[in-house]
Write an enzyme that holds these catalytic residues in place. Sequence first.
Site, PDB file in Angstrom:
ATOM      1  N   HIS A  62       5.952 -14.321  16.164  1.00 24.59           N
ATOM      2  CA  HIS A  62       5.215 -15.275  15.530  1.00 24.59           C
ATOM      3  C   HIS A  62       4.247 -14.338  14.496  1.00 24.59           C
ATOM      4  O   HIS A  62       4.441 -13.286  14.479  1.00 24.59           O
ATOM      5  CB  HIS A  62       4.330 -15.974  16.484  1.00 24.59           C
ATOM      6  CG  HIS A  62       3.237 -15.054  17.215  1.00 24.59           C
ATOM      7  ND1 HIS A  62       3.789 -13.759  17.897  1.00 24.59           N
ATOM      8  CD2 HIS A  62       1.826 -14.915  17.462  1.00 24.59           C
ATOM      9  CE1 HIS A  62       2.724 -13.232  18.593  1.00 24.59           C
ATOM     10  NE2 HIS A  62       1.564 -13.890  18.296  1.00 24.59           N
ATOM     11  N   ASP A  66      -0.529  -8.671  14.641  1.00 26.39           N
ATOM     12  CA  ASP A  66      -0.166  -7.446  15.721  1.00 26.39           C
ATOM     13  C   ASP A  66       1.331  -7.640  15.772  1.00 26.39           C
ATOM     14  O   ASP A  66       1.877  -6.620  16.559  1.00 26.39           O
ATOM     15  CB  ASP A  66      -1.044  -7.301  17.002  1.00 26.39           C
ATOM     16  CG  ASP A  66      -1.031  -8.528  17.603  1.00 26.39           C
ATOM     17  OD1 ASP A  66      -1.202  -9.638  17.042  1.00 26.39           O
ATOM     18  OD2 ASP A  66      -1.051  -8.318  18.831  1.00 26.39           O
ATOM     19  N   HIS A  67       1.986  -8.613  15.468  1.00 28.70           N
ATOM     20  CA  HIS A  67       3.251  -8.627  15.578  1.00 28.70           C
ATOM     21  C   HIS A  67       4.413  -8.624  14.210  1.00 28.70           C
ATOM     22  O   HIS A  67       5.554  -8.614  14.349  1.00 28.70           O
ATOM     23  CB  HIS A  67       3.616 -10.125  16.202  1.00 28.70           C
ATOM     24  CG  HIS A  67       3.063 -10.064  17.800  1.00 28.70           C
ATOM     25  ND1 HIS A  67       3.725  -9.967  18.907  1.00 28.70           N
ATOM     26  CD2 HIS A  67       1.640 -10.242  18.139  1.00 28.70           C
ATOM     27  CE1 HIS A  67       3.021 -10.023  20.004  1.00 28.70           C
ATOM     28  NE2 HIS A  67       1.845 -10.026  19.365  1.00 28.70           N
ATOM     29  N   ASP A 212       4.024 -13.663  22.354  1.00 30.57           N
ATOM     30  CA  ASP A 212       2.722 -13.844  23.183  1.00 30.57           C
ATOM     31  C   ASP A 212       2.759 -15.314  23.864  1.00 30.57           C
ATOM     32  O   ASP A 212       3.002 -16.276  23.178  1.00 30.57           O
ATOM     33  CB  ASP A 212       1.307 -13.816  22.464  1.00 30.57           C
ATOM     34  CG  ASP A 212       1.046 -12.498  21.894  1.00 30.57           C
ATOM     35  OD1 ASP A 212       1.964 -11.657  21.996  1.00 30.57           O
ATOM     36  OD2 ASP A 212       0.082 -12.362  20.996  1.00 30.57           O
ATOM     37  N   HIS A 270       1.409  -5.562  26.034  1.00 28.18           N
ATOM     38  CA  HIS A 270       0.595  -6.131  25.292  1.00 28.18           C
ATOM     39  C   HIS A 270      -0.939  -6.332  25.809  1.00 28.18           C
ATOM     40  O   HIS A 270      -1.722  -7.411  25.899  1.00 28.18           O
ATOM     41  CB  HIS A 270       1.031  -7.705  25.074  1.00 28.18           C
ATOM     42  CG  HIS A 270       0.360  -8.483  23.753  1.00 28.18           C
ATOM     43  ND1 HIS A 270      -0.775  -9.491  23.811  1.00 28.18           N
ATOM     44  CD2 HIS A 270       0.709  -8.430  22.299  1.00 28.18           C
ATOM     45  CE1 HIS A 270      -1.202  -9.791  22.768  1.00 28.18           C
ATOM     46  NE2 HIS A 270      -0.318  -9.219  21.896  1.00 28.18           N
TER      47      HIS A 270
END
Lengths: 303, 303
Positions: A62, A66-67, A212, A270
């Site tokens: 997504h 942070d991804h 997430d 995570h």
Amino acid sequence: MNFDFLVLGTGSATPVVNRHPSAFLLSIENESFLIDCGEGTQYRLLEQKIKSSRIRHIFISHLHGDHYFGLVGLLSSWSMNQRKEDLTIFAPRGLDEILTAQFKHSDTRLHYKINFVETDTENVYHLLETNLVTVETIPLHHRIPCCGFLFRSKACKRKIVAENLPANFPIPYLKMLKDGLDIYDELSGITYKNEDYTIAGGTSKSFAYCSDTAYNELKINQLQNVDGIYHEATFTDSELKRAEQTNHSTARQAAMIAQQTNAKQLIIGHYSSRYKTLDSHLIEAKEVFENTFLAEEGKSYKI
Amino acid sequence: MNFDFLVLGTGSATPVVNRHPSAFLLSIENESFLIDCGEGTQYRLLEQKIKSSRIRHIFISHLHGDHYFGLVGLLSSWSMNQRKEDLTIFAPRGLDEILTAQFKHSDTRLHYKINFVETDTENVYHLLETNLVTVETIPLHHRIPCCGFLFRSKACKRKIVAENLPANFPIPYLKMLKDGLDIYDELSGITYKNEDYTIAGGTSKSFAYCSDTAYNELKINQLQNVDGIYHEATFTDSELKRAEQTNHSTARQAAMIAQQTNAKQLIIGHYSSRYKTLDSHLIEAKEVFENTFLAEEGKSYKI
């Protein structure tokens, strides 16, 4: 068959010293799949001495920073380093717009071809089939469109036992042996029984990446009997309310998914920046699912 | 007056382990200015324990990734950490388009206001005046629009020597003393001579940031007698041809600029990944300009 999950980042959105944002490398035999690409991922790959040419596919779950904030840097560096291999990037709608704007303003022309594939984050969707694996989406429940990825390696063909073969064994017969067939050689009248010349290849394995996501049981059927599962565990039970508010999971919830899918092993990561140590994550998850491991940066997990 | 240049990244475009891309923090008294913001800058600021609230202005020289790929992560994290202070970003055209696309797709709404100011990279252009400094662009010669930044601190007002003041000295007179004035008090008929109650404040200082750029003497007039200059030195003389082809400078060329501007000190950085050690950079620069320093990450240089 090698089937290894290398952890490059264990942090979540808020940065902390000594924990990097999400990035993982799943390697199946000689194919490597980069999953998420938080800021600094190119430096983690350098530290791990991972060659760019091994990675032909990148999966972005997504578009929270942070991804994927490390992706544009990685792609630029690969081009500067004269990468030639085509690359396919699977990501939700928007990533190509972002990258295109960045390449335009830096006047960057990549030396390799990128194929963007927009993911369907709402449904189970077949994304990829290579010689070794198939990959499909895992719909997840987060604040913006988000999916995980289910990797299934194919069962290996049978392996030849070279020392059992007669001299001058006809090359075309090797493929037939690998496919599990007995062979009748008309010229000599000899029958080569497959079991005399081969042993079993590796079995199929499966691995699910789930980050997430809020706790959600919808994926349990899809992930039944998975060999390994990475599931986000941003919080512990003490922050259950916050997990619900932010569409994240607790360590216990990650373990519940592993238990209900009858997974063989669970890796959690995570971690929220509020946790300086992770003992509570591990204890909490193991109460529900014993074969749980904490994701540690730089560590590779055999699936 | 404190006037410190903190180096956060000494690398150039191609990433190497142990060298980070361009980012610098210039601190003048209690104001800090972030100059360039390569990937991972937010982690460098964390390591240096720099508070977000100290930084109200960010200067981006140009839109090559090693100078700004860390910006979106930094801005996002500041918002997650509840930053409230307004921020002004000076950058060439395009940055707001890139950031806006990223914030849109991550559904990010910042908790603070950003004011984008598009830089004129072709001309000397006044950008900013605060209580302490003025900042203007330095036109540079690179492959895409690029400018450096010339910071000039203002001369400090005179400093009061508190122990020399009589008891019950009228408060309104303090400002007049700081401004260097003598004071005649009509009520008492006393004249307060400024030199009896104050000492000189700090003098004005100037600092020039020049990265990335081909060797170019156009800026020499603008930078005459600058106190400190950071100049890129991607290559050494042995790669002069490559420096010219890529619009970068060698260590010797950086030193020639420092010499011709009559600078007091030179700091060089932005080292190509091909250099494992930097002795040759330093030797080469010092042959032309003795007071040269190698930029080292985490080190602060007094201007």
